[in-house]
Scaffold this active site. Structure first.
Site, PDB file in Angstrom:
ATOM      1  N   HIS A 147      -8.614  40.049  74.414  1.00  0.00           N
ATOM      2  CA  HIS A 147      -9.138  38.745  73.987  1.00  0.00           C
ATOM      3  C   HIS A 147      -9.955  38.126  75.151  1.00  0.00           C
ATOM      4  O   HIS A 147      -8.871  37.742  76.251  1.00  0.00           O
ATOM      5  CB  HIS A 147      -8.811  37.696  72.734  1.00  0.00           C
ATOM      6  N   THR A 148     -11.117  37.194  74.379  1.00  0.00           N
ATOM      7  CA  THR A 148     -11.728  36.550  76.093  1.00  0.00           C
ATOM      8  C   THR A 148     -11.014  35.163  76.967  1.00  0.00           C
ATOM      9  O   THR A 148      -9.717  34.485  75.589  1.00  0.00           O
ATOM     10  CB  THR A 148     -12.551  36.158  75.391  1.00  0.00           C
ATOM     11  N   THR A 149     -10.339  35.665  77.909  1.00  0.00           N
ATOM     12  CA  THR A 149     -10.012  34.323  78.253  1.00  0.00           C
ATOM     13  C   THR A 149     -10.896  33.437  79.939  1.00  0.00           C
ATOM     14  O   THR A 149      -9.407  32.725  80.667  1.00  0.00           O
ATOM     15  CB  THR A 149      -8.137  34.870  78.831  1.00  0.00           C
TER      16      THR A 149
END
Length: 264
Positions: free
Chosen positions: A32-34
């Site tokens: 997922h986007t971090t």
């Protein structure tokens, strides 16, 4: 074995044939986007005697590039509430255009005369944020919920961890460092709200937006403002778009030693 860096430990294709990636696809973890790429900065809000004023500039930055200059980060939700978002713009659009829009459609579909108030919207958003955090896939936003509830102004905040709190003066992004001191100068606690007029609240918010424009490299001089006012069960929301700051002239810098091409 194939010992090239891009395929360590795999059989060589020229001897064993092309590698079948289906064997390992099921074991790859979800990612997922971090690190959000397109982001919005501060949202500033202040209660006054009879309502709430909330404002956010219209810039969405692509990293450090001022890329999109007409992105509104305030959204009216129902008849009692305005939500402001800072942080990742795509997550903000998901919340505004899907989650909240569907929530209002489902509620109004009943046609029973009941409308979601600010506290209901805030409760829903705080649980959405905590749910996504618990799935290790947070929505990278800080949300300010301003509105009218039970005959009095309402202002509260929730972030990507699901942390919730309320107060008479709130700000997100860089505004949490620069705008909060200006807001608390006129509204140090909840008791001071009764002495703040609508005009004073708007003036303080305008001053905060000016300071943020000059001091926050991710802001701009065009912003939106919503004014939620109420009396009893009657609520009025005024939304002002594309407010332009009156910029200060920088000509005074020419007289400062060391500025530009000067002979000292």
């Amino acid at each position: 074995m194939n010992h090239l860096p891009e395929a360590w430990g795999r059989p060589r294709d020229d001897i064993y044939g092309a590698y079948d990636h289906q064997y390992v696809s099921a074991s790859n973890p979800n990612q997922h986007t971090t690190s959000p790429v397109v982001t919005g900065t501060s949202v500033v809000a202040l209660k006054y005697n009879g309502g709430v004023v909330i404002a956010a500039d219209n810039l969405a930055s692509y990293g450090s590039l001022a890329r999109f200059t007409n992105v509104e980060r305030l959204k009216q939700v129902g008849s009692h509430t305005v939500v402001g978002a800072s942080g990742d713009v795509s997550d903000m659009q998901f919340l505004f255009d899907e989650q909240l829009e569907q929530l209002i459609i489902s509620e109004e579909y009943q046609n029973d005369g009941h409308h979601l108030r600010a506290k209901h919207i805030y409760s829903y958003l705080s649980r959405v944020m905590y749910h996504r955090r618990s799935k290790f896939n947070p929505l990278w936003n800080v949300l300010l919920v301003a509105g009218w509830d039970d005959g009095k102004p309402f202002l509260a905040s929730t972030d990507l961890l699901g942390t919730t709190f309320s107060g008479p003066a709130l700000a997100s992004g860089f505004g949490a460092h620069l705008a909060i001191p200006l807001l608390r100068r006129v509204c140090p606690d909840e008791a001071a709200v009764a002495n703040i007029t609508r005009e004073q609240a708007i003036s303080v918010i305008e001053e905060c937006m000016k300071v943020l424009f000059y001091r926050d490299a991710r802001s701009m001089n065009k912003y939106s403002m919503s004014i939620i006012s109420g009396e009893g069960d009657k609520v009025e929301i005024e939304h002002r778009k594309d407010i332009q700051l009156k910029q200060q002239s920088w000509k005074f810098a020419e007289s400062i030693r060391g500025y530009g091409a000067q002979v000292v």
